[in-house]
Design a protein around this motif. Structure first.
Motif, PDB file in Angstrom:
ATOM      1  N   VAL A 147       3.071 -12.596  -2.107  1.00  9.38           N
ATOM      2  CA  VAL A 147       3.645 -11.257  -2.226  1.00  9.38           C
ATOM      3  C   VAL A 147       3.525 -10.731  -3.651  1.00  9.38           C
ATOM      4  O   VAL A 147       3.832 -11.451  -4.614  1.00  9.38           O
ATOM      5  CB  VAL A 147       5.132 -11.263  -1.822  1.00  9.38           C
ATOM      6  N   HIS A 148       3.098  -9.471  -3.765  1.00  4.41           N
ATOM      7  CA  HIS A 148       3.251  -8.716  -5.007  1.00  4.41           C
ATOM      8  C   HIS A 148       4.456  -7.812  -4.806  1.00  4.41           C
ATOM      9  O   HIS A 148       4.436  -6.906  -3.963  1.00  4.41           O
ATOM     10  CB  HIS A 148       1.997  -7.898  -5.294  1.00  4.41           C
ATOM     11  N   LEU A 149       5.515  -8.063  -5.576  1.00  3.62           N
ATOM     12  CA  LEU A 149       6.792  -7.410  -5.302  1.00  3.62           C
ATOM     13  C   LEU A 149       6.719  -5.892  -5.414  1.00  3.62           C
ATOM     14  O   LEU A 149       7.418  -5.171  -4.694  1.00  3.62           O
ATOM     15  CB  LEU A 149       7.860  -7.943  -6.253  1.00  3.62           C
ATOM     16  N   GLY A 150       5.879  -5.386  -6.295  1.00  6.05           N
ATOM     17  CA  GLY A 150       5.850  -3.950  -6.523  1.00  6.05           C
ATOM     18  C   GLY A 150       5.152  -3.151  -5.451  1.00  6.05           C
ATOM     19  O   GLY A 150       5.326  -1.922  -5.388  1.00  6.05           O
ATOM     20  N   SER A 151       4.365  -3.805  -4.593  1.00 10.48           N
ATOM     21  CA  SER A 151       3.575  -3.041  -3.625  1.00 10.48           C
ATOM     22  C   SER A 151       3.748  -3.514  -2.186  1.00 10.48           C
ATOM     23  O   SER A 151       3.056  -3.015  -1.295  1.00 10.48           O
ATOM     24  CB  SER A 151       2.085  -3.087  -4.010  1.00 10.48           C
ATOM     25  N   TYR A 188       1.397  -3.081 -15.979  1.00 11.48           N
ATOM     26  CA  TYR A 188       1.634  -3.266 -14.549  1.00 11.48           C
ATOM     27  C   TYR A 188       0.342  -3.627 -13.812  1.00 11.48           C
ATOM     28  O   TYR A 188       0.349  -4.428 -12.868  1.00 11.48           O
ATOM     29  CB  TYR A 188       2.247  -1.987 -13.973  1.00 11.48           C
ATOM     30  N   GLY A 189      -0.772  -3.038 -14.257  1.00  8.22           N
ATOM     31  CA  GLY A 189      -2.049  -3.281 -13.612  1.00  8.22           C
ATOM     32  C   GLY A 189      -2.582  -4.694 -13.765  1.00  8.22           C
ATOM     33  O   GLY A 189      -3.587  -5.044 -13.146  1.00  8.22           O
ATOM     34  N   ALA A 464      -3.891  -6.782   9.332  1.00  7.88           N
ATOM     35  CA  ALA A 464      -5.319  -6.442   9.417  1.00  7.88           C
ATOM     36  C   ALA A 464      -5.568  -5.116   8.715  1.00  7.88           C
ATOM     37  O   ALA A 464      -6.159  -4.183   9.270  1.00  7.88           O
ATOM     38  CB  ALA A 464      -5.801  -6.403  10.862  1.00  7.88           C
ATOM     39  N   GLN A 465      -5.126  -5.063   7.483  1.00  8.24           N
ATOM     40  CA  GLN A 465      -5.240  -3.827   6.712  1.00  8.24           C
ATOM     41  C   GLN A 465      -6.703  -3.507   6.433  1.00  8.24           C
ATOM     42  O   GLN A 465      -7.458  -4.381   6.007  1.00  8.24           O
ATOM     43  CB  GLN A 465      -4.461  -4.010   5.402  1.00  8.24           C
ATOM     44  N   TRP A 466      -7.106  -2.264   6.681  1.00  4.73           N
ATOM     45  CA  TRP A 466      -8.498  -1.874   6.490  1.00  4.73           C
ATOM     46  C   TRP A 466      -8.858  -1.734   5.012  1.00  4.73           C
ATOM     47  O   TRP A 466      -9.945  -2.142   4.590  1.00  4.73           O
ATOM     48  CB  TRP A 466      -8.785  -0.548   7.202  1.00  4.73           C
ATOM     49  N   GLU A 467      -7.957  -1.133   4.238  1.00  6.39           N
ATOM     50  CA  GLU A 467      -8.235  -0.921   2.822  1.00  6.39           C
ATOM     51  C   GLU A 467      -7.906  -2.173   2.027  1.00  6.39           C
ATOM     52  O   GLU A 467      -6.973  -2.904   2.351  1.00  6.39           O
ATOM     53  CB  GLU A 467      -7.405   0.254   2.290  1.00  6.39           C
ATOM     54  N   GLU A 468      -8.683  -2.410   0.953  1.00  9.58           N
ATOM     55  CA  GLU A 468      -8.328  -3.532   0.095  1.00  9.58           C
ATOM     56  C   GLU A 468      -7.027  -3.215  -0.635  1.00  9.58           C
ATOM     57  O   GLU A 468      -6.611  -2.065  -0.752  1.00  9.58           O
ATOM     58  CB  GLU A 468      -9.455  -3.847  -0.890  1.00  9.58           C
ATOM     59  N   TRP A 469      -6.394  -4.263  -1.119  1.00 10.97           N
ATOM     60  CA  TRP A 469      -5.072  -4.125  -1.724  1.00 10.97           C
ATOM     61  C   TRP A 469      -5.113  -3.225  -2.957  1.00 10.97           C
ATOM     62  O   TRP A 469      -5.993  -3.347  -3.805  1.00 10.97           O
ATOM     63  CB  TRP A 469      -4.525  -5.504  -2.100  1.00 10.97           C
ATOM     64  N   ASN A 470      -4.128  -2.334  -3.038  1.00 12.94           N
ATOM     65  CA  ASN A 470      -3.954  -1.445  -4.176  1.00 12.94           C
ATOM     66  C   ASN A 470      -2.523  -1.602  -4.673  1.00 12.94           C
ATOM     67  O   ASN A 470      -1.574  -1.265  -3.956  1.00 12.94           O
ATOM     68  CB  ASN A 470      -4.223   0.004  -3.763  1.00 12.94           C
ATOM     69  N   HIS A 471      -2.364  -2.112  -5.895  1.00 15.75           N
ATOM     70  CA  HIS A 471      -1.023  -2.398  -6.409  1.00 15.75           C
ATOM     71  C   HIS A 471      -0.199  -1.146  -6.646  1.00 15.75           C
ATOM     72  O   HIS A 471       1.009  -1.221  -6.870  1.00 15.75           O
ATOM     73  CB  HIS A 471      -1.107  -3.201  -7.715  1.00 15.75           C
ATOM     74  N   LYS A 473       0.280   1.235  -4.419  1.00 17.71           N
ATOM     75  CA  LYS A 473       0.878   1.786  -3.199  1.00 17.71           C
ATOM     76  C   LYS A 473       1.324   0.677  -2.260  1.00 17.71           C
ATOM     77  O   LYS A 473       0.941  -0.487  -2.419  1.00 17.71           O
ATOM     78  CB  LYS A 473      -0.085   2.735  -2.489  1.00 17.71           C
ATOM     79  N   SER A 474       2.143   1.064  -1.284  1.00 14.88           N
ATOM     80  CA  SER A 474       2.658   0.098  -0.319  1.00 14.88           C
ATOM     81  C   SER A 474       1.563  -0.375   0.622  1.00 14.88           C
ATOM     82  O   SER A 474       0.490   0.236   0.739  1.00 14.88           O
ATOM     83  CB  SER A 474       3.785   0.728   0.510  1.00 14.88           C
ATOM     84  N   LEU A 475       1.849  -1.474   1.320  1.00 16.27           N
ATOM     85  CA  LEU A 475       0.978  -1.870   2.420  1.00 16.27           C
ATOM     86  C   LEU A 475       0.937  -0.757   3.463  1.00 16.27           C
ATOM     87  O   LEU A 475       1.847   0.077   3.557  1.00 16.27           O
ATOM     88  CB  LEU A 475       1.507  -3.158   3.066  1.00 16.27           C
TER      89      LEU A 475
END
Length: 623
Positions: A147-151, A188-189, A464-471, A473-475
């Motif tokens: 888990v990334h807590l921020g996203s 943060y990034g 099964a998220q289509w987009e790769e993870w972006n810190h 925004k939320s899942l």
């Protein structure tokens, strides 16, 4: 009067002090705060903050002695919540303003000041701590939700996460969470991998007690907590550890060892006892004060090799490329953790073939409890990206992992690193049209959950998220409005349930006695089959068909007669599949096959995995 005994100083300089957070930093006393900092090459050190209107010179600290490098002093009128920094005068009379390396709480950018804080907390996780040794053992099911807590859900603090995350993780059936670094970080990034506060959870989501509350809530739901921890490098932000007293103090002096080209950061000088004590104390701090159940140590390979990502590098005293100082640090780190904390684990992210990473120090190993199996991850994702027509030419990507599966205590990681920087999400890596992508992903998960080794899945993989993870925004939680995505989540729940229930799937994860090939040679059809076994003889059969062709009457040799119940079929309609299967199970026939006395005549669904278990009869007790 100094709070450092001569023995404290001895251990500090030797590199074996494990509780420096009880000595250094800001400690609340009656009437004020006791400050202590290591700055051996400074001319003078002062404390400035809210309490003195940030006057740089009104509150000097004193040297403890001429050799320890410790500056300390009691300052009256300082309160909990007060912001402060150290004002350091260097050898060449320059002024530096530094946050406290041992600060328990820090404000975020741009101020980056440390905050005086009291870490008192009334823990409610007594039952978990009593039973942790069993639940966190290498023979127990360990299925980790990273888990990334921020996203996970943008905008939630530690307390809000405590209301949602434990219930969600428990409902999915994971046994543990692993947090990307929560230690304070200015950028943060960096996702927390550029740490400046090695003794402070980030203030982005709340106070230290708020973070304790989150861990407490997870423990009360029976969920273990691993923390990502980074001793391999640190950023060069001016308020941080870099050139702390005007000299290369925490970092190597030689730039060829000091600078890390991958992260444009500095490398800790593991040759200094004081630096080793700092890092070991940080590791102990999270296990002691925050009740963490394990530490995942980031980028171990970058610590082990002097030439890691470097063209210019300095050989060791024997002319080799190994960082002998880092090796000894890691061994001392693991020895001290397993000595002082019952029921915890350390996990290495080590990406090379360095031997005995997860073997005890007394046998010559590095002493970690487990190691990420990066080779399995690369081979498996490569295989699933291929058109099934060509998979027969890459069959060894499936079979090779077993040849070294028991050389270490492996964790199978599908981590955040695989869904960032243009790599795409897991579902997008799968070959084929939409139906085939989902079928492949279901098969991948079932193969992973039945393969020897503990499990780790990064958040969003269960959607099964289509987009790769972006810190930022939320899942994409809205995906659960769609049947195919809900089917993936349901499969993860059922795989975790089965993994926890069946000892054959977890008890001997790290022993060759827990695995037996049935047939790894059917490369033409891209089919593999194997048995997983427990100590007392329980077993499950796994049959994987990695082509979209239904195989009718496919015979598999088994060691037992009777009814073999179908525990999971990833092609089941409730998971989003086509519903091809064996009507809940098959009876073994006394037909020898695969050098076994019985055999099953199975229908293999397309791009699917079957998990079966022998029963005396087709009864629910076999489930």
């Amino acid at each position: 009067m100094s709070i450092f005994s001569d023995y404290d100083v001895y251990l500090f300089k030797e590199g074996t002090h494990t509780r420096l957070y009880k000595k250094f930093g800001a400690h609340v006393k009656e009437g004020g705060v006791y400050f202590a900092v290591w700055a051996p090459n400074a001319q003078a050190v002062y404390v400035m903050g809210d309490f003195n209107n940030w006057n740089k010179f009104s509150h000097p600290l004193k040297r403890r002695d001429e050799s320890s490098g410790i500056w300390e002093g009691f300052v009256e009128g300082v309160w909990v919540g007060c912001k402060y920094k150290y004002h350091i005068i260097t050898r060449d009379s320059k002024s530096l303003e530094k946050a406290d390396p041992f600060g328990f709480f820090h404000e975020g950018p741009p101020g980056n000041a440390s905050i005086v804080w009291d870490l008192s907390y009334n823990w409610q996780d007594h039952e978990w701590m009593r039973s942790r040794r069993e639940k966190n053992s290498l023979e127990s099911p360990i299925s980790i939700y990273e888990v990334h807590l921020g996203s996970w859900k943008k905008g939630l603090g530690y307390r809000q996460l405590a209301e949602e995350l434990p219930k969600y993780v428990k409902d999915l059936g994971f046994t543990h969470v692993e947090f990307l670094p929560v230690m304070e970080h200015p950028f943060y990034g960096s996702w927390g991998y550029q740490i400046t506060g090695y003794f402070a959870p980030t203030s982005r989501y709340g106070t230290p007690q708020d973070f304790m509350y989150l861990i407490d809530a997870l423990h009360k739901e029976g969920i273990g907590v691993y923390l990502d921890w980074v001793p391999s490098h640190f950023p060069t932000d001016p308020h941080g550890l870099a050139y702390f007293d005007g000299t290369a103090l925490y970092e190597y002096e030689d730039w060829r060892k000091r600078y890390h080209p991958d992260w444009t950061s500095f490398v800790f000088d593991y040759s200094k006892g004081e630096v080793r004590s700092f890092l070991i104390s940080s590791a102990h701090f999270w296990l002691d004060v925050y009740h963490a159940d394990g530490l995942r140590v980031d980028a171990v390979a970058s610590m082990l090799y002097l030439d890691y990502s470097r063209k210019d590098w300095v050989p060791n005293v024997y002319g080799g490329r190994e960082n002998l100082e880092a090796i000894e640090f890691l061994r001392e780190l693991n020895k001290s953790i397993y000595r002082d904390f019952e029921g915890v684990q350390t996990v290495a992210e080590e990406s090379t073939a360095w031997p005995m990473v997860s073997r005890p120090v007394y046998l010559g190993g590095l002493g970690f409890g487990m190691k990420w199996k990066m080779g399995w991850m690369h081979d498996t994702l490569f295989y699933f990206s291929k058109d099934p027509i060509y998979r027969k030419y890459h069959h060894d990507c499936l079979t090779f992992s077993i040849f070294y599966a028991f050389s270490e205590n492996f964790v199978l990681p599908l981590s955040h690193d695989e869904v960032v920087h243009g790599k795409g999400s897991l579902i997008s890596k799968m070959h084929g049209d939409v139906w085939q992508k989902f079928a492949n992903l279901r098969a991948l998960y079932a193969y992973m959950w039945t393969h020897p080794g503990k499990k780790l899945l990064f958040m969003g993989g269960e959607l099964a998220q289509w987009e790769e993870w972006n810190h930022e925004k939320s899942l994409d939680w809205y995906l659960l409005d769609y049947d195919l995505h809900r089917g993936i989540q349901l499969l993860i729940k059922d795989l975790n349930r089965l993994y926890r229930k069946e000892k054959a799937l977890h008890e001997l994860d790290f022993s060759p006695e827990g695995f037996e090939w049935v047939d790894f040679s059917d490369w033409e059809k891209s089919i593999i089959s194997y048995l997983r076994k427990s100590k007392d003889g329980d077993m499950v059969l796994v049959v994987c068909n990695f082509t979209p062709v239904v195989r009718e009457g496919y015979r598999i040799g088994v060691p037992k007669g009777g009814f073999w119940r179908e525990l999971i079929n990833t092609d089941a309609k409730e998971y989003g599949g086509s519903g091809v299967g064996n009507l809940g199970g098959v009876w073994a026939e006394p037909v020898p096959f695969h050098s076994r006395p019985y055999s099953l005549k199975l229908t293999l669904p397309p791009l699917a995995v079957l998990i079966l278990k022998p029963c005396e009869e087709p009864a629910s007790s076999c489930m």
